[in-house]
Write a protein that holds these residues in place. Sequence first.
Motif, mmCIF file in Angstrom:
data_model
loop_
_atom_site.group_PDB
_atom_site.id
_atom_site.type_symbol
_atom_site.label_atom_id
_atom_site.label_comp_id
_atom_site.label_asym_id
_atom_site.label_seq_id
_atom_site.Cartn_x
_atom_site.Cartn_y
_atom_site.Cartn_z
ATOM 1 N N ASN A 188 0.832 -1.203 0.000
ATOM 2 C CA ASN A 188 0.000 0.000 0.000
ATOM 3 C C ASN A 188 0.865 1.250 0.000
ATOM 4 O OD1 ASN A 188 -2.370 -1.474 0.002
ATOM 5 N ND2 ASN A 188 -2.666 -1.352 2.215
ATOM 6 N N VAL A 189 1.907 1.247 0.830
ATOM 7 C CA VAL A 189 2.810 2.397 0.895
ATOM 8 C C VAL A 189 3.546 2.573 -0.425
ATOM 9 C CG1 VAL A 189 4.897 3.303 1.996
ATOM 10 C CG2 VAL A 189 3.091 2.268 3.397
ATOM 11 N N MET A 190 4.070 1.490 -0.963
ATOM 12 C CA MET A 190 4.824 1.558 -2.216
ATOM 13 C C MET A 190 3.971 2.115 -3.350
ATOM 14 S SD MET A 190 6.814 -2.111 -2.016
ATOM 15 C CE MET A 190 7.129 -2.116 -3.788
ATOM 16 N N TYR A 191 2.768 1.586 -3.488
ATOM 17 C CA TYR A 191 1.923 1.972 -4.611
ATOM 18 C C TYR A 191 1.271 3.328 -4.405
ATOM 19 C CZ TYR A 191 2.516 -2.895 -6.082
ATOM 20 O OH TYR A 191 3.039 -4.104 -6.474
ATOM 21 N N ILE A 251 6.458 -13.102 -3.324
ATOM 22 C CA ILE A 251 5.522 -13.556 -4.364
ATOM 23 C C ILE A 251 4.779 -12.373 -4.971
ATOM 24 C CG2 ILE A 251 3.410 -14.899 -4.789
ATOM 25 C CD1 ILE A 251 4.382 -16.878 -2.656
ATOM 26 N N VAL A 252 4.206 -11.512 -4.130
ATOM 27 C CA VAL A 252 3.368 -10.417 -4.617
ATOM 28 C C VAL A 252 4.176 -9.354 -5.353
ATOM 29 C CG1 VAL A 252 1.732 -8.612 -3.907
ATOM 30 C CG2 VAL A 252 1.665 -10.844 -2.802
ATOM 31 N N ILE A 253 5.483 -9.237 -5.066
ATOM 32 C CA ILE A 253 6.299 -8.238 -5.744
ATOM 33 C C ILE A 253 6.315 -8.460 -7.254
ATOM 34 C CG2 ILE A 253 8.450 -9.545 -5.531
ATOM 35 C CD1 ILE A 253 8.062 -5.716 -5.283
ATOM 36 N N TRP A 254 6.074 -9.693 -7.685
ATOM 37 C CA TRP A 254 6.054 -9.981 -9.123
ATOM 38 C C TRP A 254 4.809 -9.413 -9.809
ATOM 39 C CZ3 TRP A 254 10.179 -11.851 -11.704
ATOM 40 C CH2 TRP A 254 11.218 -12.389 -10.934
ATOM 41 N N MET A 279 0.380 -3.954 -11.401
ATOM 42 C CA MET A 279 -0.305 -2.954 -10.592
ATOM 43 C C MET A 279 0.007 -1.535 -11.073
ATOM 44 S SD MET A 279 -2.392 -4.096 -8.375
ATOM 45 C CE MET A 279 -2.562 -2.652 -7.309
ATOM 46 N N LEU A 280 1.272 -1.252 -11.352
ATOM 47 C CA LEU A 280 1.633 0.096 -11.786
ATOM 48 C C LEU A 280 1.157 0.359 -13.207
ATOM 49 C CD1 LEU A 280 5.177 0.390 -10.183
ATOM 50 C CD2 LEU A 280 2.994 1.243 -9.343
ATOM 51 N N GLN A 299 -3.963 -9.539 -9.689
ATOM 52 C CA GLN A 299 -3.328 -8.335 -10.218
ATOM 53 C C GLN A 299 -3.057 -8.457 -11.715
ATOM 54 O OE1 GLN A 299 0.082 -8.066 -7.632
ATOM 55 N NE2 GLN A 299 -1.029 -6.916 -6.051
ATOM 56 N N TRP A 300 -2.520 -9.599 -12.126
ATOM 57 C CA TRP A 300 -2.208 -9.776 -13.545
ATOM 58 C C TRP A 300 -3.467 -9.929 -14.394
ATOM 59 C CZ3 TRP A 300 1.869 -8.546 -16.210
ATOM 60 C CH2 TRP A 300 3.096 -8.421 -15.560
#
Length: 440
Positions: free
Chosen positions: A53-56, A131-134, A139-140, A195-196
């Motif tokens: 959440n912070v990153m995005y 895992i979710v970092i992929w 997302m971006l 996400q994908w």
Amino acid sequence: MDNWNREILRLAIPSIISNVTVPLLGLVDLAVVGHIGNETYISAIAVGSMIFNVMYWLLGFLRMGTSGMTSQAYGRKDRQECLDILIRTLMIGVGMGLLFIVAQRGIEWGMLRLMNTPAASWRFVATYFRIVIWGAPAMLGLYGLTGWFIGMQNTRTPMLVAVLQNIVNILASLFFVFVLGWGVSGVATGTLLAQWVGFLVSLYAAYRQITTVGVVERECLQECVRRVLAMTGKWGEFFRVNKDIFLRTLCLVAVNFFFTSSGGKQGPMILAVNTLLMTLFTLFSYIMDGFAYAGEALSGKYYGAGDKVGLRITVRRLFGFGIIMALFFTLMYVFGGVGFLHLLTSDRTVVVAAHPYLFWAYLIPVVGMAAFVLDGVFIGLTATRGMLFSTAMAMITFFVVYYLLWSSYGNDALWIAFLSFLGMRGIASILWARRYLVIF
């Protein structure tokens, strides 16, 4: 209902639905692990979700900057520019997502410590993160696509994609966790898949809108990319707009982080009280953001078309809806706020402890309405310097009020400072708009 109001609601309602569904991605993860029976899993998912959440959130400019520029190009009927903006934002969003993947070890190391991750949850948080970092490119990239759809006066597609993501996430997570027994890895994989799916479906929808609706004729994608890369001036404008939004987001993060941190320093009870009461602000923001998105799309369209009359009427109608929503939510909170808090927690002591501060929460809709409306208008006009100015002034006001009142009023001072922050954002935005923009 006239055409002006109908157009605003056509864009706002799907956006409101999308906003409400966005937090469900994280809530679904928590709900699934909550039935595994291990509190360590719950804290791991909570921390892992907060990291992303912070990153995005810091990269939210990919949506907002794209929305304003696209709506203006749409108003000018510049179909080629609409496509160029889409390619430009996808290149940046997906590219930054790939950069996050490359730098994932450093990000993981820093974020796990920044979030004060409990030792027992460390391994599970790391598993979730790796895992979710992929899904970062998806997302971006989706941020840019969502902004582009809003600029193209299409909020229905982002709504449908958000609903689809949650369906995929629920079904996939349940299958991976309860059928395959993957635990936290299953929850993370379900989120990654959702996400994908959301990104690819949005990408296909954008392709359909480009070729079917007629943004441009069917042409070679390689030539489009070459044009985008060659337009250095357009890249400069893109980064100028997004730089202002990024700095404005940092101001918002500073205030929100300090608000949470200050509540935590007063003990777990005050932290719980402030967290519960902030849900009243969050609920109001979901609704008002929908009207802000409508403001982005319509104000940008009329500005791009050079229609000053249409722009002024749109701003007035948006404020009309804002006043109605502010009054509605104020009455709802006054008469139903305590009942809403009971829905959020079964701990009566927390609800009782929240009573002295409910008055401040009641003021949130009236004090904060103008900032939401004008944020949407500023984004549509790409007047992002005004957003940065108003938020920076509001942040300064927040800290000045807090430190002046803290020693005498304690947690009341924190809420007064937060309301001052919301109010100053609106006041500074109005002053900037009257000085530099022709919208009043």
